[in-house]
Write a protein that holds these residues in place. Structure first.
Motif, PDB file in Angstrom:
ATOM      1  N   SER A  86       1.121 -27.660 -31.701  1.00  0.00           N
ATOM      2  CA  SER A  86      -0.010 -26.760 -31.499  1.00  0.00           C
ATOM      3  C   SER A  86       0.361 -25.718 -30.452  1.00  0.00           C
ATOM      4  CB  SER A  86      -1.262 -27.528 -31.073  1.00  0.00           C
ATOM      5  OG  SER A  86      -1.040 -28.207 -29.841  1.00  0.00           O
ATOM      6  N   ALA A  87      -0.363 -24.605 -30.493  1.00  0.00           N
ATOM      7  CA  ALA A  87      -0.051 -23.527 -29.557  1.00  0.00           C
ATOM      8  C   ALA A  87      -1.272 -22.648 -29.338  1.00  0.00           C
ATOM      9  CB  ALA A  87       1.113 -22.679 -30.072  1.00  0.00           C
ATOM     10  N   SER A  88      -1.278 -21.988 -28.202  1.00  0.00           N
ATOM     11  CA  SER A  88      -2.222 -20.925 -27.877  1.00  0.00           C
ATOM     12  C   SER A  88      -1.386 -19.700 -27.535  1.00  0.00           C
ATOM     13  CB  SER A  88      -3.095 -21.323 -26.677  1.00  0.00           C
ATOM     14  OG  SER A  88      -3.668 -20.174 -26.065  1.00  0.00           O
ATOM     15  N   VAL A  89      -1.650 -18.588 -28.230  1.00  0.00           N
ATOM     16  CA  VAL A  89      -0.962 -17.332 -27.937  1.00  0.00           C
ATOM     17  C   VAL A  89      -2.019 -16.321 -27.508  1.00  0.00           C
ATOM     18  CG1 VAL A  89       0.446 -15.448 -28.833  1.00  0.00           C
ATOM     19  CG2 VAL A  89       0.894 -17.804 -29.568  1.00  0.00           C
ATOM     20  N   LEU A  90      -1.841 -15.745 -26.333  1.00  0.00           N
ATOM     21  CA  LEU A  90      -2.787 -14.772 -25.804  1.00  0.00           C
ATOM     22  C   LEU A  90      -2.296 -13.377 -26.187  1.00  0.00           C
ATOM     23  CD1 LEU A  90      -3.317 -16.350 -22.266  1.00  0.00           C
ATOM     24  CD2 LEU A  90      -4.307 -17.002 -24.476  1.00  0.00           C
TER      25      LEU A  90
ATOM     26  N   VAL B  57      -5.379 -16.916 -29.496  1.00  0.00           N
ATOM     27  CA  VAL B  57      -5.147 -17.309 -30.886  1.00  0.00           C
ATOM     28  C   VAL B  57      -4.605 -18.731 -30.903  1.00  0.00           C
ATOM     29  CG1 VAL B  57      -3.935 -16.752 -33.033  1.00  0.00           C
ATOM     30  CG2 VAL B  57      -4.624 -14.910 -31.470  1.00  0.00           C
ATOM     31  N   ARG B  58      -5.295 -19.611 -31.603  1.00  0.00           N
ATOM     32  CA  ARG B  58      -4.863 -21.004 -31.692  1.00  0.00           C
ATOM     33  C   ARG B  58      -4.118 -21.231 -33.008  1.00  0.00           C
ATOM     34  NH1 ARG B  58      -7.429 -24.163 -27.762  1.00  0.00           N
ATOM     35  NH2 ARG B  58      -7.978 -22.697 -26.091  1.00  0.00           N
ATOM     36  N   LEU B  59      -3.043 -22.013 -32.930  1.00  0.00           N
ATOM     37  CA  LEU B  59      -2.228 -22.283 -34.104  1.00  0.00           C
ATOM     38  C   LEU B  59      -1.835 -23.759 -34.155  1.00  0.00           C
ATOM     39  CD1 LEU B  59      -0.902 -19.513 -32.477  1.00  0.00           C
ATOM     40  CD2 LEU B  59      -0.050 -19.192 -34.794  1.00  0.00           C
TER      41      LEU B  59
ATOM     42  N   GLU C 240       0.168 -22.094 -38.759  1.00  0.00           N
ATOM     43  CA  GLU C 240      -1.124 -21.647 -39.290  1.00  0.00           C
ATOM     44  C   GLU C 240      -2.071 -21.288 -38.150  1.00  0.00           C
ATOM     45  OE1 GLU C 240      -4.923 -23.575 -41.731  1.00  0.00           O
ATOM     46  OE2 GLU C 240      -3.111 -24.767 -41.366  1.00  0.00           O
ATOM     47  N   VAL C 241      -2.694 -20.119 -38.247  1.00  0.00           N
ATOM     48  CA  VAL C 241      -3.716 -19.724 -37.281  1.00  0.00           C
ATOM     49  C   VAL C 241      -5.004 -20.468 -37.613  1.00  0.00           C
ATOM     50  CG1 VAL C 241      -5.094 -17.820 -36.373  1.00  0.00           C
ATOM     51  CG2 VAL C 241      -2.675 -17.460 -36.919  1.00  0.00           C
ATOM     52  N   THR C 242      -5.546 -21.177 -36.627  1.00  0.00           N
ATOM     53  CA  THR C 242      -6.739 -21.997 -36.858  1.00  0.00           C
ATOM     54  C   THR C 242      -8.005 -21.434 -36.224  1.00  0.00           C
ATOM     55  OG1 THR C 242      -6.236 -23.360 -34.915  1.00  0.00           O
ATOM     56  CG2 THR C 242      -5.360 -24.096 -37.044  1.00  0.00           C
ATOM     57  N   ALA C 243      -7.867 -20.608 -35.180  1.00  0.00           N
ATOM     58  CA  ALA C 243      -9.064 -20.093 -34.503  1.00  0.00           C
ATOM     59  C   ALA C 243      -8.708 -18.872 -33.671  1.00  0.00           C
ATOM     60  CB  ALA C 243      -9.680 -21.168 -33.603  1.00  0.00           C
ATOM     61  N   LEU C 244      -9.719 -18.024 -33.463  1.00  0.00           N
ATOM     62  CA  LEU C 244      -9.604 -16.863 -32.586  1.00  0.00           C
ATOM     63  C   LEU C 244     -10.681 -16.946 -31.516  1.00  0.00           C
ATOM     64  CD1 LEU C 244      -9.281 -13.947 -35.204  1.00  0.00           C
ATOM     65  CD2 LEU C 244      -7.432 -15.264 -34.152  1.00  0.00           C
TER      66      LEU C 244
END
Length: 316
Positions: free
Chosen positions: A127-131, A152-154, A162-166
């Motif tokens: 999992s990841a968070s990209v700002l 952006v959560r992936l 896969e992008v899961t949430a913004l």
């Protein structure tokens, strides 16, 4: 890298004059003056953002940025949620992501969006968070003063993440008055602030310790801040520990003296010196790509998340 955009020229309207003819029973000379319609202000030409090849996982950042760029920039006549959903679907991402776009999708006939930087809010094995830090132009706001930062959560998937949430930034309204330190930060040319970070300071919700440290560091460095308060995960990614960012007690810097922290060509000595100076400016918690010795217990740290920026956290 921030967009090196061309200058925008405002069209100037001329004056049209016409004489009115006299009529029987008397005559009257006059002039009718009408202001010409100003020329429309062109939106700047933007460039797709690309990750550094030496990033921890360039594909994760690229996927996050592609979705943000697809939602936040469009040609004339392609505005609105329906068109944005088609653009996102064309990337193979979920169209429903557009429903959480917030400020990223203003009501406008066209928009230009430039991603300034994409940094990790956190990266784990699956999992990841990209700002994604961006600036935006629309016909009504063609000066580049608008924009946002999107968390952006992936999650790991095949063939790609896969992008899961913004989660777009929500800085809050501007305060009616600001302390002197906040006004000085906003006026300091050696502190570059993206739209969401600038709005954070204008909201009055950034702690004095952060403002003082920024001003002290600006005496030595030119800094490009990525994130202060809004647009950052509420908790330290992958934990249930509250982050200092949403409480207005931290800032991240992605570029120092024109050199990106993530770039392997950037002097490690420059980054190390900046980290130590951040600690000297009052930060109890300095993270970055360099492992440092010394300082108070736990004052310096490094991990994959901080491979691309320097974090400085402060106590109340």
């Amino acid at each position: 890298m921030e967009l090196g955009r061309r200058a925008l020229l405002l069209g100037t309207g001329g004056l049209l004059a016409g004489a009115a003819a006299g009529c029987s029973g008397g005559s009257r000379a006059g002039a009718e003056v009408a202001a010409a319609t100003p020329s429309p202000v062109p939106l700047p030409t933007t460039t797709p953002w690309r990750p550094d090849r030496d990033d921890v996982n360039p594909a994760v950042k690229l996927r996050a940025v592609q979705v943000v760029e697809a939602i936040g920039g469009w040609s004339a006549g392609q505005g609105g949620a329906a068109a944005a959903k088609r653009r996102v679907a064309a990337l193979g991402a979920a169209p429903s992501l557009v429903d959480a776009a917030g400020a990223l999708l203003p009501a406008a006939d066209e928009a230009a969006l430039q991603v300034i930087d994409a940094q990790y809010g956190g990266i784990l094995a699956d999992s990841a968070s990209v700002l994604v830090v961006c600036r935006q132009w629309t016909p009504g706001h063609a000066t580049g003063t608008t924009g946002t930062t999107v968390d952006v959560r992936l999650r790991r998937a095949r063939p790609r993440w896969e992008v899961t949430a913004l989660h777009p930034a929500r800085p809050g309204a501007a305060a009616p008055s600001l302390p002197a330190a906040a006004r000085r930060v906003l006026a300091e040319s050696r502190i570059a602030l993206p739209p969401a970070a600038e709005a954070d300071i204008r909201s009055g919700h950034v702690h004095e310790s952060v403002l003082r440290a920024l001003l002290r560091l600006a005496g030595t460095y030119r800094m490009y801040v990525s994130v202060i308060r809004s647009g950052h995960p509420l908790d330290v990614f992958g934990t249930d520990r509250p982050s200092d960012h949403p409480r207005g007690r931290a800032f991240d810097v992605w570029q120092i003296d024109g050199h990106a922290v993530v770039d392997p060509a950037t002097s490690r000595r420059l980054v190390e010196t900046f980290m130590r100076d951040a600690a000297a400016a009052g930060s109890y918690n300095v993270g970055g790509p360099v492992r440092l010795s010394g300082g108070a217990a736990g004052q310096f740290f490094t991990d994959d998340t901080h491979h691309d920026h320097v974090h400085a956290g402060f106590t109340a």
